[in-house]
Design an enzyme around this catalytic site. Structure first.
Site, PDB file in Angstrom:
ATOM      1  N   THR A  49      -2.865  -4.457 -10.688  1.00 46.14           N
ATOM      2  CA  THR A  49      -1.975  -4.484  -9.518  1.00 46.14           C
ATOM      3  C   THR A  49      -2.480  -3.431  -8.534  1.00 46.14           C
ATOM      4  OG1 THR A  49      -0.450  -2.746 -10.207  1.00 46.14           O
ATOM      5  CG2 THR A  49      -0.066  -4.931 -11.130  1.00 46.14           C
ATOM      6  N   CYS A  50      -1.786  -3.300  -7.387  1.00 42.41           N
ATOM      7  CA  CYS A  50      -2.262  -2.303  -6.427  1.00 42.41           C
ATOM      8  C   CYS A  50      -2.057  -0.880  -6.945  1.00 42.41           C
ATOM      9  CB  CYS A  50      -1.597  -2.505  -5.074  1.00 42.41           C
ATOM     10  SG  CYS A  50       0.173  -2.565  -5.185  1.00 42.41           S
ATOM     11  N   GLN A 116       9.160  -6.004  -9.231  1.00 47.49           N
ATOM     12  CA  GLN A 116       7.921  -6.786  -9.105  1.00 47.49           C
ATOM     13  C   GLN A 116       7.006  -6.656 -10.322  1.00 47.49           C
ATOM     14  OE1 GLN A 116       9.207  -4.915  -6.778  1.00 47.49           O
ATOM     15  NE2 GLN A 116       8.837  -5.659  -4.717  1.00 47.49           N
ATOM     16  N   MET A 193       7.161  -4.292  11.266  1.00 44.68           N
ATOM     17  CA  MET A 193       8.357  -3.748  10.612  1.00 44.68           C
ATOM     18  C   MET A 193       9.433  -4.822  10.443  1.00 44.68           C
ATOM     19  SD  MET A 193       8.338  -0.768   9.448  1.00 44.68           S
ATOM     20  CE  MET A 193      10.037  -0.244   9.328  1.00 44.68           C
TER      21      MET A 193
END
Lengths: 437, 266
Positions: A49-50, A116, A193
């Protein structure tokens, strides 16, 4: 067999290094197959994952297995092994299980409790299952990890405190409207945003409308979100219809005044309106929040809510650690019980063979080989084996979950001269390195 | 006081404590235990009403019976409301209110003009009391919803989003529930007023020159105005909630006046 984790996370490695070590979904199948082929790696999956890159494996010799996996990573990702060793943590046995359950339950995440990671672990497990690198132990372990994650989420309030701007806004809007599936969201301004803030609402099934001074940009964002774009002149008309307004324009002056909202609220017969102003400088006059049935939250308000929620999550993480400890202990007990199964099987086979041989000889001596009465002798032989082995079987099972389980299994093999097996021979001492726990 | 009454009061106290703990406690949870406690209470209370009936004490014959009936209707109405919507926070208001009403009922002297009447007048009196009990229960539930709405709205406006805020239902759900309850209660209360006026005119002792009758009329006007303002001007939210509280306060005043009259007469 022992569990083994080798990897790095945002706590131990820089984003540059994590990027170099990361694996894409396309790379996973052949990488997993290559990992499975390594010596001392019996089962394997890869989580990328990141925030973390980790290899979760089952190995007969975890210390050696960890070294093999580190060598593979260095070679495959073309990273200097010495550099890699500084950032990689290596856990096995209890430490590995605790780490694995922690990661799956989102207790080791950058934002504790964000859901997540459970989905990412499920994807990684799915990829490994498809690649055929998951065996019975890893399969059982992962199901236990998913069960633990669910347990943590239901038994603690860790998931009830949203922290991202998007989820805080959606949570607060839910406190006004309940179900967001039928609500209409107006996004004022088409910046990044706004896109981020609206994502959770989109996932909740809300209908999204985008309005922007530049219609092209509004159309572009609307296309990305599967929403409708409107020209700037329709601002008042769209405010009349919107339940939730998310504003993030670059305007220097407020674009939604108290007077405008007052008139709109009269026209819409005081139907509640939830406004999220994430623009700096603000798009919505502060006095708008004083109007009846209007609920206004700006960036500072959202950040304050987010900070308080994060505090609550950290408090809940303490309670979750207790659940985790219990689940790890239960799983380790189950694993030790599995270690006792081969010796019990061998013991039963040995006894059955001995008794059956003696009964066969007796049948022959008595001339009962062709008689129907020989079944009585067979039943008697089985009953003797069962009775003789009942106590030793129970003792082996009971002691399997304790520290003397391996000693007892070895003793049983020694006493009855049973063939030796890997599980009982594997007495590799523990070693855990790395910063992350 | 008989044993069944004491058990019912004790159960209301237990349910109140459990609902208050659920709403104000440091940890979420326990709402199911509170709900089962209140279900048990409502069943035992129904048994108590049945026992009174078996003793020829009609629950719609006097103020004593009516207060007990209102308490039971409030508890049962709340339990029915929570079947489909997440309104358990209301329990913290409803359970104590029902308990207090039952206790007040137990301390109220029996007998009333209604039991002295015969034939159609007696039936009219009982119909008035029965309809009033239903109307008061519906408005009582609407008021519990309105109070929660005010607390929830205040928290959202002032950004005080603590654990209490998370345990309360969404504002729209509360507003909608309040609207429905008023719409149910208003026709019942209107019929109660009409039957009450006819009954009072024909009562030899009472007549209609009593303050509680005028306050009841004012209460009817408040709830009528609330419905009218909702329909015509779209009144909702805090304003509607506050008007509901005002209307129910007047209703409580009427009950207190009746109670004082009974106590003085007793």
């Amino acid at each position: 067999m022992k569990f083994l984790v080798v990897g790095c996370s945002f706590r131990t490695a820089s984003v540059d290094l994590r990027e170099r070590l990361a694996y894409s979904a396309e790379e996973l199948p052949h990488t997993l197959c290559a990992l499975r082929e390594l010596p001392d790696v019996h089962e394997v999956m890869l989580l990328s994952t990141c925030n973390r890159v980790e290899i979760w494996a089952v190995s007969g010799r975890p210390r050696h297995g960890a070294q093999v996996l580190m060598d593979y990573l260095a070679r495959d990702r073309e990273v200097d092994l010495a550099e890699l060793k500084k950032v990689l943590y290596r856990h096995h046995t209890t430490e590995a299980l605790t780490h694995l359950f922690k990661v799956t339950s989102s207790l080791a995440a950058m934002v504790v409790g964000e859901p997540q990671i459970a989905g990412q672990v499920k994807e990684a497990f799915g990829a490994a299952s498809e690649a055929g690198t998951v065996g019975p132990l890893l399969n059982r372990c992962m199901h236990k990890a998913f069960g633990t994650a669910k347990h943590v989420r239901t038994e603690t309030d860790i998931a009830r405190h949203p922290v991202s701007v998007s989820s805080v806004a959606a949570d607060l809007a839910g406190r006004v409207f309940g179900d967001l599936a039928n609500s209409r969201v107006l996004v004022v301004g088409a910046g990044e945003m706004a896109e981020l803030a609206v994502r959770r609402l989109l996932a909740d099934g809300a209908s999204i409308q985008v309005i922007n001074r530049s219609v092209e940009r509004a159309q572009q964002l609307a296309f990305q979100l599967g929403a409708n774009a409107h020209p700037w002149e329709q601002l008042r008309g769209q405010l009349l219809l919107a339940d939730i307004v998310i504003s993030s324009t670059g305007s220097k002056e407020p674009i939604i005044s108290r007077q405008l909202v007052l008139e709109v609220m009269r026209q819409r017969r005081q139907k509640p309106m939830f406004i999220v102003d994430i623009a700096v400088p603000r798009d919505v006059e502060r006095a708008v929040g004083e109007l009846p049935n209007v609920y206004l939250f700006d960036v500072d308000d959202l950040e304050q809510v987010s900070a308080e929620n994060l505090k609550e999550r950290r408090k809940e993480a303490g309670a979750a650690e207790g659940i985790l400890g219990q689940e790890v202990t239960q799983f380790e007990d189950w694993m030790r019980m599995q270690d006792a199964v081969p010796v019990i099987k061998d013991l039963r086979q040995h006894f059955t063979e001995v008794v059956r041989a003696e009964v066969g000889r007796t049948k022959h001596d008595l001339g009962l080989e062709q008689s129907a009465r020989q079944r009585v002798l067979d039943s008697m032989a089985d009953a003797i084996v069962n009775k003789l082995l009942h106590v030793p079987t129970m003792e082996l099972k009971n002691h399997a979950a304790r520290s003397d389980g391996v000693f007892l299994a070895r003793s049983a093999r020694h006493l009855f001269r049973l063939p030796s097996r890997q599980q009982e021979e594997d007495g590799e001492p523990q070693e855990n390195k790395g910063k992350e726990r | 006081m008989n044993a069944l009454l004491l058990i019912t009061v004790a159960l209301y106290t237990l349910a109140s404590v459990l609902y208050l703990a659920h709403l104000f406690g440091s940890k979420e949870g326990g709402v199911n235990i509170a709900r089962w406690a209140l279900i048990a209470t409502a069943v035992v209370h129904l048994g108590l009403i049945g026992w009174y009936c078996s003793q020829k004490l009609n629950p719609v014959a006097d103020l004593r019976g009516a207060l007990s009936l209102i308490a039971w209707l409030l508890a049962s109405g709340f339990l029915v409301t929570t079947i489909k919507s997440r309104m358990s926070a209301m329990g913290a208001f409803v359970a104590p209110l029902s308990g207090v009403l039952l206790l007040t009922s137990a301390l109220t002297p029996a007998d009333s003009p209604a039991v002295d009447q015969e034939g159609i007048m007696r039936a009219l009196g009982e119909l008035h009391i029965g309809l009033s009990a239903l109307g008061v229960a519906a408005f009582g539930l609407a008021t519990a919803v309105a109070l929660i709405y005010c607390i929830q709205e205040n928290a959202l406006k002032n950004k005080r989003l603590g654990p209490l805020f998370r345990r309360m239902p969404p504002l729209n759900t509360l507003d909608d529930a309040g609207r429905r309850l008023i719409l149910v209660g208003f026709p019942l209360f209107t019929l109660a007023l009409v039957t009450g006026v006819i009954w009072a005119i024909h009562l030899p002792t009472a007549g209609i020159a009593r303050p509680e009758f005028y306050i009841s009329g004012a209460t009817w006007l408040v709830f009528g105005a609330l419905i009218l303002l909702r329909v015509t001007l779209g009144w909702r939210g805090r304003r509607a909630a506050l008007l509901t509280v005002v209307g129910f306060s007047a209703m409580v005043l009427v009950l207190l006046l009746y109670l004082m009259r009974r106590l003085l007469a007793g």
